[in-house]
Design a protein around this motif. Structure first.
Motif, PDB file in Angstrom:
ATOM      1  N   LEU A 140      -8.826  -0.225  13.552  1.00  0.00           N
ATOM      2  CA  LEU A 140      -7.832   0.769  13.163  1.00  0.00           C
ATOM      3  C   LEU A 140      -6.458   0.137  13.025  1.00  0.00           C
ATOM      4  O   LEU A 140      -5.746   0.364  12.032  1.00  0.00           O
ATOM      5  CB  LEU A 140      -7.796   1.903  14.192  1.00  0.00           C
ATOM      6  CG  LEU A 140      -6.776   3.020  13.942  1.00  0.00           C
ATOM      7  CD1 LEU A 140      -7.043   3.726  12.622  1.00  0.00           C
ATOM      8  CD2 LEU A 140      -6.794   4.024  15.099  1.00  0.00           C
ATOM      9  N   GLU A 141      -6.067  -0.666  14.006  1.00  0.00           N
ATOM     10  CA  GLU A 141      -4.719  -1.237  14.025  1.00  0.00           C
ATOM     11  C   GLU A 141      -4.558  -2.427  13.095  1.00  0.00           C
ATOM     12  O   GLU A 141      -3.489  -2.627  12.513  1.00  0.00           O
ATOM     13  CB  GLU A 141      -4.348  -1.648  15.454  1.00  0.00           C
ATOM     14  CG  GLU A 141      -4.313  -0.493  16.447  1.00  0.00           C
ATOM     15  CD  GLU A 141      -3.296   0.573  16.060  1.00  0.00           C
ATOM     16  OE1 GLU A 141      -2.261   0.217  15.465  1.00  0.00           O
ATOM     17  OE2 GLU A 141      -3.534   1.759  16.368  1.00  0.00           O
ATOM     18  N   ASN A 142      -5.608  -3.226  12.943  1.00  0.00           N
ATOM     19  CA  ASN A 142      -5.497  -4.463  12.162  1.00  0.00           C
ATOM     20  C   ASN A 142      -5.952  -4.337  10.716  1.00  0.00           C
ATOM     21  O   ASN A 142      -5.624  -5.195   9.895  1.00  0.00           O
ATOM     22  CB  ASN A 142      -6.298  -5.581  12.836  1.00  0.00           C
ATOM     23  CG  ASN A 142      -5.766  -5.940  14.211  1.00  0.00           C
ATOM     24  OD1 ASN A 142      -4.563  -5.876  14.459  1.00  0.00           O
ATOM     25  ND2 ASN A 142      -6.659  -6.288  15.117  1.00  0.00           N
ATOM     26  N   GLN A 143      -6.709  -3.286  10.404  1.00  0.00           N
ATOM     27  CA  GLN A 143      -7.225  -3.152   9.053  1.00  0.00           C
ATOM     28  C   GLN A 143      -6.874  -1.807   8.416  1.00  0.00           C
ATOM     29  O   GLN A 143      -6.234  -1.743   7.375  1.00  0.00           O
ATOM     30  CB  GLN A 143      -8.749  -3.330   9.046  1.00  0.00           C
ATOM     31  CG  GLN A 143      -9.407  -3.111   7.695  1.00  0.00           C
ATOM     32  CD  GLN A 143      -8.902  -4.077   6.637  1.00  0.00           C
ATOM     33  OE1 GLN A 143      -8.736  -5.271   6.906  1.00  0.00           O
ATOM     34  NE2 GLN A 143      -8.652  -3.583   5.439  1.00  0.00           N
ATOM     35  N   PHE A 150       0.289   0.165   3.306  1.00  0.00           N
ATOM     36  CA  PHE A 150       0.603  -0.543   2.060  1.00  0.00           C
ATOM     37  C   PHE A 150       0.424   0.373   0.861  1.00  0.00           C
ATOM     38  O   PHE A 150       1.297   0.454  -0.015  1.00  0.00           O
ATOM     39  CB  PHE A 150      -0.283  -1.777   1.915  1.00  0.00           C
ATOM     40  CG  PHE A 150      -0.125  -2.479   0.596  1.00  0.00           C
ATOM     41  CD1 PHE A 150       0.923  -3.364   0.386  1.00  0.00           C
ATOM     42  CD2 PHE A 150      -1.010  -2.237  -0.451  1.00  0.00           C
ATOM     43  CE1 PHE A 150       1.085  -4.002  -0.841  1.00  0.00           C
ATOM     44  CE2 PHE A 150      -0.861  -2.861  -1.672  1.00  0.00           C
ATOM     45  CZ  PHE A 150       0.190  -3.750  -1.868  1.00  0.00           C
ATOM     46  N   LEU A 151      -0.695   1.063   0.802  1.00  0.00           N
ATOM     47  CA  LEU A 151      -0.963   1.954  -0.329  1.00  0.00           C
ATOM     48  C   LEU A 151       0.071   3.062  -0.423  1.00  0.00           C
ATOM     49  O   LEU A 151       0.478   3.460  -1.517  1.00  0.00           O
ATOM     50  CB  LEU A 151      -2.365   2.550  -0.200  1.00  0.00           C
ATOM     51  CG  LEU A 151      -3.535   1.566  -0.322  1.00  0.00           C
ATOM     52  CD1 LEU A 151      -4.845   2.274  -0.038  1.00  0.00           C
ATOM     53  CD2 LEU A 151      -3.557   0.920  -1.703  1.00  0.00           C
ATOM     54  N   ARG A 156       3.252   7.319  -1.958  1.00  0.00           N
ATOM     55  CA  ARG A 156       4.306   8.191  -1.403  1.00  0.00           C
ATOM     56  C   ARG A 156       3.801   9.246  -0.421  1.00  0.00           C
ATOM     57  O   ARG A 156       4.361   9.411   0.640  1.00  0.00           O
ATOM     58  CB  ARG A 156       5.108   8.886  -2.521  1.00  0.00           C
ATOM     59  CG  ARG A 156       5.704   7.939  -3.550  1.00  0.00           C
ATOM     60  CD  ARG A 156       6.645   6.953  -2.899  1.00  0.00           C
ATOM     61  NE  ARG A 156       7.231   6.050  -3.891  1.00  0.00           N
ATOM     62  CZ  ARG A 156       7.962   4.986  -3.561  1.00  0.00           C
ATOM     63  NH1 ARG A 156       8.198   4.711  -2.290  1.00  0.00           N
ATOM     64  NH2 ARG A 156       8.455   4.200  -4.510  1.00  0.00           N
ATOM     65  N   THR A 157       2.793  10.002  -0.769  1.00  0.00           N
ATOM     66  CA  THR A 157       2.376  11.124   0.072  1.00  0.00           C
ATOM     67  C   THR A 157       0.970  10.909   0.621  1.00  0.00           C
ATOM     68  O   THR A 157       0.155  10.185   0.034  1.00  0.00           O
ATOM     69  CB  THR A 157       2.396  12.450  -0.708  1.00  0.00           C
ATOM     70  OG1 THR A 157       1.357  12.424  -1.701  1.00  0.00           O
ATOM     71  CG2 THR A 157       3.741  12.663  -1.380  1.00  0.00           C
ATOM     72  N   ILE A 179      -4.777  -8.998  -2.024  1.00  0.00           N
ATOM     73  CA  ILE A 179      -5.567  -8.893  -3.247  1.00  0.00           C
ATOM     74  C   ILE A 179      -4.820  -8.172  -4.361  1.00  0.00           C
ATOM     75  O   ILE A 179      -4.838  -8.590  -5.527  1.00  0.00           O
ATOM     76  CB  ILE A 179      -6.899  -8.163  -2.957  1.00  0.00           C
ATOM     77  CG1 ILE A 179      -7.737  -8.976  -1.969  1.00  0.00           C
ATOM     78  CG2 ILE A 179      -7.684  -7.918  -4.243  1.00  0.00           C
ATOM     79  CD1 ILE A 179      -8.968  -8.250  -1.479  1.00  0.00           C
ATOM     80  N   MET A 180      -4.160  -7.067  -4.009  1.00  0.00           N
ATOM     81  CA  MET A 180      -3.568  -6.216  -5.041  1.00  0.00           C
ATOM     82  C   MET A 180      -2.213  -6.684  -5.535  1.00  0.00           C
ATOM     83  O   MET A 180      -1.875  -6.458  -6.695  1.00  0.00           O
ATOM     84  CB  MET A 180      -3.446  -4.780  -4.507  1.00  0.00           C
ATOM     85  CG  MET A 180      -4.782  -4.074  -4.384  1.00  0.00           C
ATOM     86  SD  MET A 180      -4.648  -2.427  -3.633  1.00  0.00           S
ATOM     87  CE  MET A 180      -3.545  -1.623  -4.804  1.00  0.00           C
ATOM     88  N   VAL A 181      -1.423  -7.329  -4.678  1.00  0.00           N
ATOM     89  CA  VAL A 181      -0.070  -7.716  -5.078  1.00  0.00           C
ATOM     90  C   VAL A 181      -0.057  -8.593  -6.329  1.00  0.00           C
ATOM     91  O   VAL A 181       0.734  -8.348  -7.246  1.00  0.00           O
ATOM     92  CB  VAL A 181       0.673  -8.389  -3.910  1.00  0.00           C
ATOM     93  CG1 VAL A 181       1.939  -9.091  -4.406  1.00  0.00           C
ATOM     94  CG2 VAL A 181       1.056  -7.347  -2.854  1.00  0.00           C
TER      95      VAL A 181
END
Length: 233
Positions: A140-143, A150-151, A156-157, A179-181
């Motif tokens: 939960l905390e690390n992933q 990030f998303l 935003r919401t 991966i996404m950046v």
């Protein structure tokens, strides 16, 4: 523009379909088989009777885990059922990730369910999404939280975030920032505005999880076709 990127990228996806016919395990009785240890037999019996696994799946799972006491597994099942997980959900979940049955229900499983519920993933969508990928075995905390944080920078919401997760639940298992950046940079380099990048993440986040070189090749091809990067079509 991003609709055309998606249409181009979709052809890179690989469809994995496997078919097996297993007659032996369907006709064998656990009680009449001398090949299992007593602990394996207990585990197999629990997985079939309490979790709804097929005999084949239960035998396979018994090679990876041993149920010495049913107290913790019973608590895990009770927790799942209290949040709307049906017998089919549980069977699918434990068949794919049998180790979950031995997880600590209060320290490991409940916090993840509560977190997604707090974001707005409730009702039938909660078990459906959490059964579709290995999220309950992820940190939960690390992933999970870092991915959602990030998303949300782009979405935003919570409502938009949950919409994206429901469309592609596996996104919570990726190191999305890494991966996404690069793919987001590719879109920016082609003049795609931030508002459309956010919309792409919400509607087709799986597209941005593709390999950087594949994504860039598709984006370049779309640009060469003359599509306006500032439009959605």
């Amino acid at each position: 523009m991003f609709h055309f990127i998606f249409d181009t990228l979709i052809h890179h996806r690989i469809n994995h379909n496997t078919h097996r016919v297993v007659r032996f395990f369907e006709t064998q009785s656990i009680a009449n088989t001398s090949n299992f240890t007593e602990k394996q037999a207990v585990t197999i019996s629990y997985l079939t009777k309490s979790c709804g696994l097929s005999l084949e799946s239960a035998i396979s799972a018994s090679k990876k885990l041993k149920i010495k006491s049913t107290e913790k597994p019973d608590s895990v099942l009770e927790l799942l059922r209290s949040h709307g997980f049906t017998e089919n959900h549980i069977s699918r979940l434990i068949s794919c990730w049998p180790g979950l049955i031995l997880a600590d229900p209060e320290r490991t499983v409940r916090p993840k369910i509560d977190y997604f519920a707090s974001l707005g993933l409730v009702g039938p969508d909660l078990p459906r999404v959490l059964c579709s990928c290995n999220v309950l075995n992820s940190s939960l905390e690390n992933q999970i939280k870092p991915t959602c944080d990030f998303l949300k920078q782009y979405l935003r919401t919570n409502e938009n975030l949950i919409y994206a997760i429901k469309r592609c639940s596996r996104v919570v298992l990726y190191k999305v920032e890494k991966i996404m950046v690069p793919n987001i940079y590719t879109l920016r380099a082609h003049g795609v505005p931030e508002s459309l990048i956010g919309r792409l993440i919400m509607l087709q986040v799986g597209t941005l999880l593709l390999r950087v070189d594949v994504f860039k090749e598709a984006a370049d091809a779309v640009k060469e076709m003359g599509f306006d990067p500032k439009t959605v079509s």
